[in-house]
Write a protein that holds these residues in place. Structure first.
Motif, mmCIF file in Angstrom:
data_model
loop_
_atom_site.group_PDB
_atom_site.id
_atom_site.type_symbol
_atom_site.label_atom_id
_atom_site.label_comp_id
_atom_site.label_asym_id
_atom_site.label_seq_id
_atom_site.Cartn_x
_atom_site.Cartn_y
_atom_site.Cartn_z
ATOM 1 N N PRO B 170 17.752 35.151 26.760
ATOM 2 C CA PRO B 170 17.944 36.278 27.676
ATOM 3 C C PRO B 170 17.098 37.495 27.330
ATOM 4 N N TRP B 171 16.577 37.555 26.080
ATOM 5 C CA TRP B 171 15.771 38.709 25.673
ATOM 6 C C TRP B 171 14.293 38.354 25.749
ATOM 7 N N LEU B 172 13.456 39.367 25.607
ATOM 8 C CA LEU B 172 12.015 39.143 25.746
ATOM 9 C C LEU B 172 11.483 38.206 24.669
ATOM 10 N N LEU B 173 12.088 38.224 23.489
ATOM 11 C CA LEU B 173 11.720 37.240 22.462
ATOM 12 C C LEU B 173 12.823 36.181 22.311
ATOM 13 N N GLY B 174 13.325 35.689 23.420
ATOM 14 C CA GLY B 174 14.307 34.595 23.395
ATOM 15 C C GLY B 174 15.671 35.045 22.923
ATOM 16 N N ASN B 175 16.126 34.468 21.808
ATOM 17 C CA ASN B 175 17.450 34.831 21.302
ATOM 18 C C ASN B 175 17.435 36.094 20.452
ATOM 19 N N THR B 176 16.240 36.590 20.157
ATOM 20 C CA THR B 176 16.130 37.748 19.261
ATOM 21 C C THR B 176 16.060 39.040 20.061
ATOM 22 N N ALA B 180 11.992 46.190 22.267
ATOM 23 C CA ALA B 180 11.254 46.027 23.526
ATOM 24 C C ALA B 180 12.226 45.854 24.696
ATOM 25 N N ASP B 181 13.361 45.194 24.456
ATOM 26 C CA ASP B 181 14.375 45.055 25.510
ATOM 27 C C ASP B 181 14.931 46.419 25.907
ATOM 28 N N SER B 188 12.985 50.941 33.352
ATOM 29 C CA SER B 188 13.341 50.576 34.723
ATOM 30 C C SER B 188 14.691 51.150 35.124
ATOM 31 N N PHE B 189 15.384 51.777 34.193
ATOM 32 C CA PHE B 189 16.729 52.292 34.435
ATOM 33 C C PHE B 189 16.843 53.168 35.688
ATOM 34 N N LEU B 219 18.617 40.860 32.381
ATOM 35 C CA LEU B 219 18.372 41.549 31.109
ATOM 36 C C LEU B 219 18.891 42.983 31.184
ATOM 37 N N TRP B 220 18.634 43.602 32.313
ATOM 38 C CA TRP B 220 19.063 44.979 32.506
ATOM 39 C C TRP B 220 20.584 45.107 32.337
ATOM 40 N N GLU B 221 21.318 44.195 32.954
ATOM 41 C CA GLU B 221 22.786 44.198 32.846
ATOM 42 C C GLU B 221 23.236 43.901 31.411
ATOM 43 N N SER B 222 22.519 42.983 30.753
ATOM 44 C CA SER B 222 22.912 42.602 29.387
ATOM 45 C C SER B 222 22.690 43.739 28.396
ATOM 46 N N VAL B 223 21.614 44.498 28.581
ATOM 47 C CA VAL B 223 21.389 45.652 27.694
ATOM 48 C C VAL B 223 22.510 46.668 27.893
#
Lengths: 257, 257
Positions: B170-176, B180-181, B188-189, B219-223
């Motif tokens: 789900p993140w830009l570097l996969g599970n990490t 950057a996220d 984009s907020f 991703l936006w919702e997850s952050v």
């Protein structure tokens, strides 16, 4: 890592790739550059990385734009990022603890102010539109840039070079030459170039003759005179200035009143 | 280093300083922020560093613009640079060798595309001029940005999040999870904000409903749902969106045809 350094960038323009070439040339290390490829392979060498079907490789994410830089399994983008990667390896990012962050901040400031902002003077509305479709706006933006921004940028660099905390030149970190000096040189190069002039030669001449930014112009001459840089600038590896970030439109070549 | 972290930034707008606040909040570390100063001291806390008479201190060069960040004797500028300094210290710049350069490239790309370019839609001619003096150009630039750039940027982030090389989210570097996220979220907020909307809510809704960029919106919702981030967003430390990088002008709120 013994892997070769490899720059992947559009050929035929110095552009953003030129900052990477300069740090490698200054350090005197060998590198691959797709500018040296046969002409039909050059553009392809870049666009293959940007194609919709390119999904990244060896754990690296896909890229938004060149320059790209390859070193072993690592392939990274973003000019300032590539410079920051190379700086410590090539001994060009200062000598004190945390100097890499001081040097990166200076490089980012030069790239923002003197490269991005100048580019936008000929594409104020959209990069996708022709200059001819935004000519009036481009003239307005140029005029404002010369009036408001150019003196602010040159004044800032003069201030850094005069700063006692930074050793009062000749380099941005005093006696320590770093890649930030190369970036400042390259970002202002097209405005200072003898002979063919790009962007705003009239305003740059006015700034030079004012004497207010003498240390900036001195730095520019000192970078140009460094042996490895001088040899590079005289070589056919140096890309010709043409139709890239900097463009010369006589109607935009104004001076501050 | 046990010295406190200290953010120096204009108060009253999230702006570029907000990226620094988010990384510190996510890491759950304490920091000083001049936003918490008495109102008459806030602006001064920043401008003191930018005054002509300020010549740098403790071996640091003078600065061009905030945000600034202080940690012991080090004082540095440039958003991406400050994030890169903090990333490894806070465990938010990846886990593999050279991930700091992958993360920095992603952060720079989000800042360039979604923050700088949006800012320029309401100041296409000059930052020193009022919006009202560049209204026509601003409308033209907004229209072109929505048509040409927004889909390109969202498409790029969707591609990174879909990339097998990067673990397919789900993140830009996969599970990490990395900073950057946070930068992509924050950049984009303002376009996604419920209730008050900034810049281009119509175009963003159109993009969301298209389903083409589902991973970006996820991703936006997850952050937003990360515990430390959720607590911060609900706190009074979060600056109100107002008149900074992002502005809402109804006439510029267009959609692609």
């Amino acid at each position: 890592m013994d892997a070769p350094y490899e720059l992947i960038y559009y050929t035929g323009v110095p552009g953003r790739g030129e900052h990477i070439r300069l740090i490698l040339e200054e350090a005197g290390v060998s590198y691959k550059d797709n500018s040296s490829y046969p002409i039909d392979k050059r553009r392809e060498a870049v666009t293959a990385y940007l194609a919709p079907e390119y999904k990244g490789e060896r754990g690296n994410p896909p890229y938004y734009a060149p320059p790209l830089f390859k070193h072993g399994d690592l392939i990274i983008s973003q000019t300032s990022n590539i410079l920051m990667y190379l700086g410590p390896k090539l001994g060009l990012s200062g000598s004190r603890e945390n100097d890499i962050y001081r040097v990166n901040a200076l490089a980012l400031t030069a790239l923002d102010g003197l490269s991005n902002e100048v580019h936008d003077t000929h594409h104020p509305i959209a990069i996708e539109l022709y200059y001819e479709d935004q000519k009036e706006e481009s003239w307005r933006r140029s005029k404002e840039w010369i009036k408001g921004r150019l003196p602010k940028h040159l004044g800032y660099w003069q201030k850094v070079l005069e700063s006692e905390e930074c050793g009062q030149g000749p380099w941005l970190l005093g006696n320590t030459f770093t890649y930030a000096d190369l970036v400042l040189f390259q970002a202002s190069f097209p405005q200072c170039l003898d002979g063919v002039q790009f962007a705003f030669p009239k305003a740059m001449n006015q700034a030079k003759e004012s004497g207010k930014y003498n240390k900036v112009f001195e730095l520019w001459e000192s970078v140009k005179a460094r042996p490895n840089i001088a040899a590079y600038l005289a070589s056919d590896r140096r890309q010709k200035y043409d139709w890239g970030i900097y463009r010369y439109y006589p109607e935009n070549d104004v001076v501050a009143e």
